[in-house]
Design a protein around this motif. Structure first.
Motif, PDB file in Angstrom:
ATOM      1  N   ASP A 124       0.969  -1.321  -0.043  1.00 17.97           N
ATOM      2  CA  ASP A 124       0.139  -0.107   0.032  1.00 17.97           C
ATOM      3  C   ASP A 124       0.911   1.278  -0.100  1.00 17.97           C
ATOM      4  O   ASP A 124       0.355   2.287   0.159  1.00 17.97           O
ATOM      5  N   THR A 131      -3.506   2.323   7.588  1.00 17.17           N
ATOM      6  CA  THR A 131      -3.364   1.840   6.280  1.00 17.17           C
ATOM      7  C   THR A 131      -4.733   1.354   5.780  1.00 17.17           C
ATOM      8  O   THR A 131      -5.741   1.770   6.316  1.00 17.17           O
ATOM      9  N   ARG A 132      -4.643   0.904   4.476  1.00 15.34           N
ATOM     10  CA  ARG A 132      -6.268   0.717   3.775  1.00 15.34           C
ATOM     11  C   ARG A 132      -6.822  -0.194   4.381  1.00 15.34           C
ATOM     12  O   ARG A 132      -8.070  -0.112   4.793  1.00 15.34           O
ATOM     13  N   ASN A 133      -6.323  -1.521   4.839  1.00 11.13           N
ATOM     14  CA  ASN A 133      -7.090  -2.394   5.510  1.00 11.13           C
ATOM     15  C   ASN A 133      -6.147  -3.167   6.451  1.00 11.13           C
ATOM     16  O   ASN A 133      -5.109  -3.715   6.188  1.00 11.13           O
ATOM     17  N   ASP A 176      -5.459  -7.156   6.142  1.00 11.95           N
ATOM     18  CA  ASP A 176      -4.641  -7.557   4.942  1.00 11.95           C
ATOM     19  C   ASP A 176      -3.125  -7.118   5.099  1.00 11.95           C
ATOM     20  O   ASP A 176      -2.321  -7.946   5.146  1.00 11.95           O
ATOM     21  N   TYR A 195      -6.267  -8.927  17.866  1.00 12.65           N
ATOM     22  CA  TYR A 195      -7.294  -8.214  17.051  1.00 12.65           C
ATOM     23  C   TYR A 195      -8.164  -7.538  18.345  1.00 12.65           C
ATOM     24  O   TYR A 195      -8.928  -8.358  18.985  1.00 12.65           O
ATOM     25  N   ASP A 244      -4.270   0.216  11.853  1.00  8.79           N
ATOM     26  CA  ASP A 244      -5.565   0.377  11.644  1.00  8.79           C
ATOM     27  C   ASP A 244      -5.839   1.069  10.485  1.00  8.79           C
ATOM     28  O   ASP A 244      -5.053   1.091   9.566  1.00  8.79           O
ATOM     29  N   SER A 245      -7.234   0.757   9.912  1.00  9.73           N
ATOM     30  CA  SER A 245      -7.707   1.123   8.630  1.00  9.73           C
ATOM     31  C   SER A 245      -8.118   2.331   8.560  1.00  9.73           C
ATOM     32  O   SER A 245      -8.325   3.068   9.477  1.00  9.73           O
TER      33      SER A 245
END
Length: 270
Positions: A129, A159-161, A164, A187, A205-206
């Motif tokens: 990413d 980050t994005r996800n 992932d 998690y 984190d997303s």
């Protein structure tokens, strides 16, 4: 190159040094690229109270110390080498070549290295990413626990996800493998929490957007430094040419005089 040169400049070879073969997958160093070494030293001395010593790599490099413990490397090469002004975390790995190969296999990129910088080897990488990070293979500080206490409270990947990203980094850095010394992953409330020897050393984190025009919104690792007085650090940052992006009682996101972003977090009472 500048990032891991700062790593090797901060590590002193000692017979009782901890090796990345026994402590791996955890953040082990942070490094900053800047344009002006004197201005950078003045800023972080005023804001965080750091002191300085020379690195073994030349006039463009310094090691920052907090309470006498090396905490970060500073490399004033952003202008010369056309590199971004930014803080970058480094993760301990038992084999730099294996880690770089894993990054490439999983869609990440290798910007520099692995290169040898005695007493070890390092590389500067990016995940798939675009978040930049480094790896270090070799000796760590002999007093590893002191570095962990004095160094950043933790680092956070925006980050994005998050899930992932945790899979990507877990496969590269051997997280949650059950091997002695590996980091554990949990998690919690949609956030990934990384622990090394029971201590929280990173969070993921997303929400970051890959194509965001503002670099601070794109995927990136954010360095959190533990401080006794968040408000005082924020005021000193403003007074010495930096800026405050956000501020609460326990945490403030700051930019230094060069534009590098970092976070100060209230130190937990001991």
């Amino acid at each position: 190159m500048n990032h891991h040169t700062s790593v090797s400049g901060g590590l002193r070879k000692k017979k009782d040094a901890v090796s990345t073969h026994s402590v791996f997958g955890a953040p082990c160093w942070v490094s900053l690229t800047s344009r002006d070494l004197d201005a950078t030293e003045d800023f972080y001395t005023a804001v965080l109270g750091w002191t300085w010593r020379d690195a073994r790599l030349g006039d463009h490099f310094r090691i920052a110390l907090a309470d006498g413990v090396p905490i970060a490397g500073i490399a004033a090469v952003a202008g010369m080498w056309q590199t971004a002004v930014a803080w970058t975390p480094y993760f301990a790995v038992p084999d730099a070549d294996v880690a770089v190969a894993r990054v490439r296999e999983r869609g990440g990129t290798a910007a520099v290295g692995p290169l040898s910088f005695p007493p070890g080897r390092g590389a500067l990488l990016a995940d798939r990413d675009g978040a930049t990070f480094g790896i270090w293979q070799g000796d760590l500080f002999s007093d590893w626990e002191s570095w962990q206490r004095t160094a950043p409270a933790f680092i956070r990947l925006h980050t994005r996800n998050a899930f992932d990203a945790a899979i990507f980094y877990g496969e590269v850095l051997d997280w949650a493998t059950g091997k002695p010394g590996c980091c554990e992953v949990e998690y919690e409330g949609g956030e990934v929490v990384l622990r090394s020897q029971g201590t929280v050393v990173a969070r993921i984190d997303s929400g970051a957007v890959e194509a965001a025009p503002d670099p601070s919104v794109r995927p990136h690792w954010q360095i959190h430094f533990s401080v006794d007085d968040v408000a005082r650090c924020a005021r000193r940052a403003e007074k010495h040419g930096g800026s405050v992006l956000s501020e609460s009682e326990r945490e403030a996101v700051l930019r230094d005089q060069d534009g590098a972003q970092f976070t100060v977090t209230a130190r937990d009472p001991r």
